[in-house]
Design an enzyme around this catalytic site. Structure first.
Site, short mmCIF file in Angstrom:
data_model
loop_
_atom_site.label_atom_id
_atom_site.label_comp_id
_atom_site.label_asym_id
_atom_site.label_seq_id
_atom_site.Cartn_x
_atom_site.Cartn_y
_atom_site.Cartn_z
N HIS A 131 13.25 -6.34 7.29
CA HIS A 131 11.82 -6.13 7.41
C HIS A 131 11.16 -6.70 6.17
O HIS A 131 11.81 -6.86 5.12
CB HIS A 131 11.48 -4.64 7.53
CG HIS A 131 11.83 -4.05 8.86
ND1 HIS A 131 11.26 -4.50 10.03
CD2 HIS A 131 12.68 -3.05 9.21
CE1 HIS A 131 11.74 -3.79 11.05
NE2 HIS A 131 12.61 -2.91 10.58
N CYS A 174 8.96 -10.34 8.36
CA CYS A 174 7.51 -10.44 8.50
C CYS A 174 6.87 -10.57 7.13
O CYS A 174 7.42 -10.14 6.11
CB CYS A 174 6.95 -9.21 9.21
SG CYS A 174 7.17 -9.25 10.99
#
EC number: 3.4.22.56
Length: 282
Positions: A131, A174
């Site tokens: 992430h 991301c």
């Protein structure tokens, strides 16, 4: 949740966001235009050496489960890690895969590698699958860490045996929460030898799965768009194209060949401080 289209079930797409005054250079002093032209005429043809005994280390950080931070499981990331292992082993790299790493683990592993003797190696590669956050951080399975804290370990003033060699980082994460809806387009189809000082930030390349501010997509069954495209383009073109050309092909594939069920798009982002062309072959 699985999605279906025309009766066929798909694993679905997921994102990797965390929920929710100048001095004239000495090289130009007493130097006429012809001398400058002679020095730079063939600079673009120079390649990094790859005829070392070893291609180098490839570290893959594969973070899937985030139990202590309540972030979503990154289903599909194991497919990416396996494909990266296969791809870089095939290129001659010594590959190490580390799963579900805390931030301190990531720093520790990279610090240890940066302290190794890379004299017989042509390069260093690191892939981080995790992430990410909008400020440029990537997430350990516990807390985030800024990517610069990791890459700084390999600066020229800290990792001497990789000075003048490529240090390549692939980041599948991301970099924000914005979604790219895309847009329709209309389209048809010889210098003298001398001692040189190298900037400490030179010879790095960062290939991010997406641009700042945007989500990065990952299929829960097939892996991420970026990593799967990267491995495919290396397999197709790694034997004859240099790295920037390969990554341009990756950009093309991700931008045009992928789309979510909700018509969302993605474009990778390459930040290069490389000073020569790099090929994955000797």
């Amino acid at each position: 949740m699985e999605e279906s289209q025309n009766g066929v079930k798909y694993g679905g797409d997921a994102t990797d966001a965390k929920e929710y005054f100048t001095i004239q250079p000495r090289s130009l002093q007493n130097c006429d235009l012809k001398d400058i032209e002679r020095k730079t005429k063939f600079a673009h043809l120079q390649n990094y050496r790859t005829n070392y005994p070893e291609m180098g280390m490839c570290l893959i950080i594969n973070n899937k489960n985030f139990h202590s931070s309540n972030m979503a499981v990154r289903n599909g990331t194991d497919v990416d890690a396996l494909k990266l292992h296969e791809t870089f082993t095939g290129l001659g790299y010594e590959v190490m895969v580390c799963n579900d790493q805390k931030s301190s683990d990531i720093i520790g592993r990279l610090k240890k590698i940066s302290e190794e003797d890379h004299s017989k190696r042509s390069s260093f590669v690191c892939a981080i699958l995790s992430h990410g956050e909008e400020d440029g951080s990537i997430c350990g399975v516990d807390v985030p860490i800024h990517i610069k804290n990791l890459t700084d370990l390999f600066r020229g003033d800290r990792c001497k045996t990789l000075v003048g060699k490529p240090k390549i980082f692939f980041i599948q994460a991301c970099r924000g929460t914005e979604l790219d809806s895309g847009i329709e387009t209309d389209s048809c189809s010889e210098p003298r030898e001398e001692i040189q000082r190298i900037p400490v930030e030179a010879d790095f390349l960062y290939a991010y799965s997406t641009v700042p501010g945007y989500c990065s997509w990952r299929d829960k069954m097939d892996g991420s768009w970026f990593i799967q495209s990267l491995c495919k383009m290396i397999k197709l073109y790694g034997s004859h194209l240099e790295l920037i050309q390969i990554l341009t092909c990756v950009n093309h594939m991700v931008a045009l060949d992928f789309e979510t069920f909700h018509a969302k798009k993605q474009i990778p982002c390459v930040v290069s401080m490389l000073t020569k062309s790099f090929y994955f072959f000797k």
